[in-house]
Scaffold this motif. Structure first.
Motif, short mmCIF file in Angstrom:
data_model
loop_
_atom_site.label_atom_id
_atom_site.label_comp_id
_atom_site.label_asym_id
_atom_site.label_seq_id
_atom_site.Cartn_x
_atom_site.Cartn_y
_atom_site.Cartn_z
N LEU A 2 0.82 -1.21 0.00
CA LEU A 2 0.00 0.00 0.00
C LEU A 2 0.86 1.26 0.00
O LEU A 2 0.54 2.24 -0.69
CB LEU A 2 -0.94 -0.01 1.21
N VAL A 3 1.95 1.23 0.79
CA VAL A 3 2.86 2.39 0.81
C VAL A 3 3.50 2.57 -0.55
O VAL A 3 3.61 3.70 -1.06
CB VAL A 3 3.92 2.20 1.91
N GLU A 4 3.93 1.47 -1.18
CA GLU A 4 4.54 1.55 -2.50
C GLU A 4 3.53 2.04 -3.54
O GLU A 4 3.86 2.86 -4.41
CB GLU A 4 5.07 0.17 -2.90
N LEU A 5 2.29 1.57 -3.44
CA LEU A 5 1.26 2.01 -4.37
C LEU A 5 0.98 3.50 -4.23
O LEU A 5 0.84 4.22 -5.23
CB LEU A 5 -0.02 1.21 -4.14
N ARG A 6 0.91 3.98 -2.99
CA ARG A 6 0.67 5.41 -2.77
C ARG A 6 1.80 6.25 -3.35
O ARG A 6 1.56 7.29 -3.98
CB ARG A 6 0.52 5.69 -1.27
N LYS A 7 3.02 5.78 -3.19
CA LYS A 7 4.18 6.50 -3.73
C LYS A 7 4.13 6.55 -5.25
O LYS A 7 4.34 7.61 -5.86
CB LYS A 7 5.47 5.81 -3.26
N ARG A 8 3.83 5.41 -5.88
CA ARG A 8 3.80 5.37 -7.34
C ARG A 8 2.66 6.22 -7.90
O ARG A 8 2.81 6.91 -8.91
CB ARG A 8 3.64 3.91 -7.81
N LEU A 9 1.49 6.17 -7.24
CA LEU A 9 0.36 6.98 -7.70
C LEU A 9 0.64 8.47 -7.56
O LEU A 9 0.25 9.28 -8.42
CB LEU A 9 -0.90 6.60 -6.92
N PHE A 10 1.33 8.84 -6.49
CA PHE A 10 1.66 10.25 -6.29
C PHE A 10 2.61 10.74 -7.38
O PHE A 10 2.41 11.82 -7.97
CB PHE A 10 2.30 10.45 -4.91
N LEU A 11 3.63 9.95 -7.69
CA LEU A 11 4.57 10.34 -8.75
C LEU A 11 3.88 10.38 -10.11
O LEU A 11 4.14 11.28 -10.92
CB LEU A 11 5.74 9.35 -8.78
#
Length: 275
Positions: free
Chosen positions: A32-41
């Motif tokens: 979930l943390v990785e997904l949030r980071k990728r979506l933000f970028l």
């Protein structure tokens, strides 16, 4: 003799640091943390692309007006884009900026999507995904270019059903939605053969099954190109249908090569088991 020294209390040991597993697996929270980071970028890249799209919106609007001008010249009638309310011009520019932003930033947000999916993929799945993206992107762009090529013909054909001595006042927002859907539809149609190859590599569809349906495929392609081009303009219809038919048979050829390679591998495994 009693010792006055205080008994030393043992210090609490720190829990050992957990190293990430070597097989690339991650916990749900880490995902979930990785997904949030990728979506933000990815969202940041789309916003930057929208700035570029806003700058280019004048050129896009000028390109969209060309089929309308061709319509007016060919049919001898007054034809113009119409902005129905106060904010429609701003809304249209914002929509153009978003569309251009998504296209311009697509290499970056596609990479973010790829980077998120890679840890959960096996080596063979990564190869399939790379091959799919490498083939789908150029074909999609070629399809969009073909859609833009047939756009003026579609505009002239559809507006030609209006009675003589009438004015073609076209809503700018509706017209842009029509152009976008037409270009995207033909772009996606060019990518469909890649899905056939992907299904073959996944073992779902054989080359024989693809070739067996060639009559239905050609009929569907002909009907699609007939709808996408005016009936009087047979040349545009063939120019759009020929590459789609070639892509279909090209997909069947690649599937046949993969089926032959798979059959040889299975025969080799069976011969080793019989020994």
């Amino acid at each position: 003799m009693v010792s006055t020294e205080r008994a030393k209390t043992p210090r609490a040991k720190k829990p050992p640091r957990t190293k990430p597993p070597r097989d690339g697996r991650m916990s749900l929270g880490a995902h979930l943390v990785e997904l949030r980071k990728r979506l933000f970028l990815a969202a940041i890249s789309v916003v930057v692309g929208m700035i570029v799209g806003w700058i280019l919106s004048d050129y896009v609007l000028e390109a969209l007006r060309l089929p309308i001008e061709e319509l007016a010249a060919e049919q001898g009638r007054v034809a113009s884009l119409n902005f129905t309310d106060v904010s429609s011009a701003f809304d249209l520019r914002l929509q153009i900026a978003f569309t251009v932003g998504v296209v311009v930033s697509s290499p970056f947000w596609l990479y973010q999507l790829w980077a998120f999916m890679v840890p959960g993929m096996k080596k063979k799945e990564k190869q399939y995904a790379v091959g799919f993206v490498a083939a789908a992107v150029p074909l999609f762009l070629a399809g969009c270019a073909a859609g833009w090529f047939v756009l003026p013909h579609m505009v002239v054909l559809l507006t030609g059903f209006a009675p003589q001595d009438t004015t073609a006042i076209i809503s700018a927002r509706v017209y842009y939605d029509f152009v976008l859907k037409l270009v995207l539809a033909i772009g996606i149609a060019f990518v469909l053969p890649v899905f056939l190859v992907l299904l073959n590599f996944a073992g779902v569809l054989s080359a024989r099954a693809i070739l067996k349906s060639w009559r239905i495929a050609i009929l569907a392609i002909t009907l699609f190109t007939a709808l996408a081009t005016p009936a009087a303009d047979v040349m545009s219809m063939f120019l759009l249908a020929i590459p789609m038919v070639l892509l279909y048979f090209g997909a069947a050829g690649i599937a046949a090569l993969n089926d032959r390679r798979r059959a040889k591998r299975l025969a080799a495994i069976e011969s080793e088991l019989d020994v």
